[in-house]
Design a protein around this motif. Structure first.
Motif, PDB file in Angstrom:
ATOM      1  N   ASP A 183      16.009  13.604   2.801  1.00  0.00           N
ATOM      2  CA  ASP A 183      17.268  14.469   3.385  1.00  0.00           C
ATOM      3  C   ASP A 183      17.533  15.805   2.455  1.00  0.00           C
ATOM      4  O   ASP A 183      17.896  15.666   1.556  1.00  0.00           O
ATOM      5  CB  ASP A 183      18.554  13.384   2.996  1.00  0.00           C
ATOM      6  N   GLY A 221      14.958  11.569  -1.279  1.00  0.00           N
ATOM      7  CA  GLY A 221      14.215  11.043  -0.356  1.00  0.00           C
ATOM      8  C   GLY A 221      13.408   9.961  -0.849  1.00  0.00           C
ATOM      9  O   GLY A 221      13.547   9.577  -2.103  1.00  0.00           O
ATOM     10  N   GLN A 261      14.002  12.610  18.552  1.00  0.00           N
ATOM     11  CA  GLN A 261      13.102  11.667  18.364  1.00  0.00           C
ATOM     12  C   GLN A 261      12.033  11.689  19.135  1.00  0.00           C
ATOM     13  O   GLN A 261      11.796  11.789  20.392  1.00  0.00           O
ATOM     14  CB  GLN A 261      14.258  10.338  18.949  1.00  0.00           C
ATOM     15  N   ASN A 306      13.638  10.788   9.356  1.00  0.00           N
ATOM     16  CA  ASN A 306      13.555   9.057   9.151  1.00  0.00           C
ATOM     17  C   ASN A 306      12.434   8.753   9.796  1.00  0.00           C
ATOM     18  O   ASN A 306      12.447   8.712  11.215  1.00  0.00           O
ATOM     19  CB  ASN A 306      14.920   8.597   9.808  1.00  0.00           C
ATOM     20  N   GLU A 307      11.378   8.191   9.184  1.00  0.00           N
ATOM     21  CA  GLU A 307       9.920   7.782   9.756  1.00  0.00           C
ATOM     22  C   GLU A 307      10.430   6.386  10.326  1.00  0.00           C
ATOM     23  O   GLU A 307       9.603   6.054  11.443  1.00  0.00           O
ATOM     24  CB  GLU A 307       9.088   7.711   8.691  1.00  0.00           C
ATOM     25  N   VAL A 308      11.355   5.693   9.718  1.00  0.00           N
ATOM     26  CA  VAL A 308      11.621   4.308  10.234  1.00  0.00           C
ATOM     27  C   VAL A 308      11.902   4.406  11.892  1.00  0.00           C
ATOM     28  O   VAL A 308      11.523   3.521  12.520  1.00  0.00           O
ATOM     29  CB  VAL A 308      12.707   3.529   9.322  1.00  0.00           C
ATOM     30  N   ASN A 353      17.421  16.091   8.162  1.00  0.00           N
ATOM     31  CA  ASN A 353      16.868  14.539   7.792  1.00  0.00           C
ATOM     32  C   ASN A 353      15.981  14.151   8.663  1.00  0.00           C
ATOM     33  O   ASN A 353      15.831  14.337  10.056  1.00  0.00           O
ATOM     34  CB  ASN A 353      18.357  13.865   8.122  1.00  0.00           C
ATOM     35  N   GLN A 394      13.047   9.871  13.770  1.00  0.00           N
ATOM     36  CA  GLN A 394      14.180  10.725  14.034  1.00  0.00           C
ATOM     37  C   GLN A 394      14.168  12.017  13.155  1.00  0.00           C
ATOM     38  O   GLN A 394      13.973  11.672  11.886  1.00  0.00           O
ATOM     39  CB  GLN A 394      15.355   9.972  14.078  1.00  0.00           C
ATOM     40  N   GLU A 427      10.213   6.817   3.321  1.00  0.00           N
ATOM     41  CA  GLU A 427      10.460   6.665   4.494  1.00  0.00           C
ATOM     42  C   GLU A 427      11.333   7.540   5.171  1.00  0.00           C
ATOM     43  O   GLU A 427      11.473   7.857   6.339  1.00  0.00           O
ATOM     44  CB  GLU A 427      10.795   5.203   5.134  1.00  0.00           C
ATOM     45  N   LYS A 428      12.215   8.308   4.345  1.00  0.00           N
ATOM     46  CA  LYS A 428      13.214   9.179   4.558  1.00  0.00           C
ATOM     47  C   LYS A 428      13.171  10.408   3.505  1.00  0.00           C
ATOM     48  O   LYS A 428      12.835  10.288   2.453  1.00  0.00           O
ATOM     49  CB  LYS A 428      14.412   8.511   4.486  1.00  0.00           C
TER      50      LYS A 428
END
Length: 402
Positions: free
Chosen positions: A58, A52, A129, A97-99, A95, A102, A55-56
């Protein structure tokens, strides 16, 4: 890893036994409504690994809840509950994903059984989302749920039961198996479900229903009914190849179910073959106040076949054809959960109604034996060809009130 760097990355593995409250505190760091709970104060076997950055993340996770632990997991995709009396194994990928705001769930498996290789398998994949101030779109969800092989219907009923998650109780006894293929998608304010439930030898002993084989199809079932949107109609199509109800064999049955803002669940276009005759039926069930209404008509029923099926296989020498019509009103559900208010009294005792029974092109060769059976059920109070619906139903589905 340099955590002071604005672009730091990390990779790790966590393995051990953790109490659900400890796991939930870890989940809180991910946010987005993920909650884990248990009805027993017992540790959960868990393994989490993956990379990770800021921002992400996994993650690959797997774990096991012991028998009787009462585990329940609440996510954006729904609440999943551990079936009573069996260990629960789970594994899958997540997963975040803050960007792009999602959360993705991939190949998430729930296995109810004595080991992870031999049990009832339920598999889910999904994407959530969430809405943000920057994104000009509402929160949305896409989720698929399926069973690669048929599983016990009681297992899936417990896994998705909201009541069991809150109280630890289980659904009323359900027999048979099902194979599920469902998909839910759309904005969170108007989720639409499509898919099928294949049913094999389903039984509900509480209402004396056995050997139901058929399918439930859900073409565009709106989970959030919108009274102002006429296009958001929710339909389910039920087809039954065979079933037995109170000893009466029913074949080639079908019906359409829909949602109504006032009546609740509405059934229409119900039809089936029964004892050589044709049955048509319509009705409604309101989950809010547990009231139900049913209208049944049967034409050209073969009387001796019907009597043999319903009344302890004693025809009494009665033959011919019959037309039957009845209207039933009641309160309560035959699928009530043990311990709930609805199950405090047998459902069948709350049903009242009236009907007509007309026999033609027939004869009564031996009335004595038939009359004895009818009298025992108090079915002669309106004459031989009139009946009290409540008593007739109890003759088909005897209730032990002791």
């Amino acid at each position: 890893t340099n955590y002071k760097s604005p672009n730091y990355t990390w990779e790790g593995q966590l393995r051990g036994r953790f109490f659900p409250a400890e796991v939930e505190r870890l989940m809180d760091q991910l946010g987005h409504g993920i909650e884990l709970g248990s009805t027993a104060n017992d540790a959960l076997g868990l393994r989490v690994s993956g990379p990770g950055d800021r921002e992400k993340v996994d993650l690959r996770c797997s774990g096991r809840a012991k028998k009787g632990q009462g585990l329940h997991l609440k996510t954006a995709f729904g609440t999943f509950t551990q079936p009573k009396g069996h260990p629960l194994f789970f594994n899958g990928s997540m997963n975040v994903n803050e960007v792009i705001s999602q959360l993705v769930l991939s190949d998430f498996n729930l296995i109810s059984g004595e080991d992870s290789q031999h049990g009832d398998l339920l598999r889910g994949n999904g994407q959530f989302q969430w809405a943000t101030e920057q994104a000009e779109r509402p929160a949305s969800l896409a989720f698929a749920l399926n069973t690669p092989q048929p599983i016990k219907l009681s297992t899936i009923a417990e896994i998705v039961s909201q009541k069991a998650a809150k109280t630890g109780t289980t659904q009323t006894e359900i027999g048979g198996s099902t194979q599920v293929n469902l998909k839910v998608e759309g904005p969170v304010s108007d989720l639409v479900m499509n898919g099928t439930f294949a049913l094999e030898k389903v039984s509900l002993p509480g209402i004396h229903m056995d050997n139901l084989t058929g399918k439930i199809a859900l073409p565009n079932w709106h989970l959030s009914q919108n009274d102002n949107d006429a296009s958001a109609s929710s339909l389910a199509k039920l087809t039954v190849n065979t079933m037995s109800f109170g000893g009466l064999n029913i074949r080639d049955a079908s019906a359409t179910l829909s949602l109504d803002s006032e009546k609740g669940i509405v059934m229409k276009d119900g039809q089936a073959n029964i004892a050589g005759g044709k049955l048509t039926m319509k009705g409604s069930f309101n989950p809010q106040d547990q009231t139900n209404h049913t209208e049944i008509n049967i034409s050209k029923l073969v009387v001796d076949q019907f009597v043999k099926d319903v009344m302890d296989h004693s025809g009494g020498g009665l033959s011919g054809l019959a037309d039957i019509s009845m209207t039933l009103d009641g309160k309560g559900s035959p699928l009530a959960i043990p311990g709930s208010k609805q199950s405090s009294e047998p459902w069948i005792k709350n049903v009242t109604g009236s009907g007509k029974f007309n026999i033609y092109q027939g004869s009564v060769a031996k009335l004595g034996k038939l009359q004895e059976k009818l009298n025992a059920g108090n079915l002669l109070q309106q004459g031989l060809f009139g009946f009290n619906v409540n008593n007739l139903l109890q003759a088909m589905m005897p209730v032990n009130s002791a």
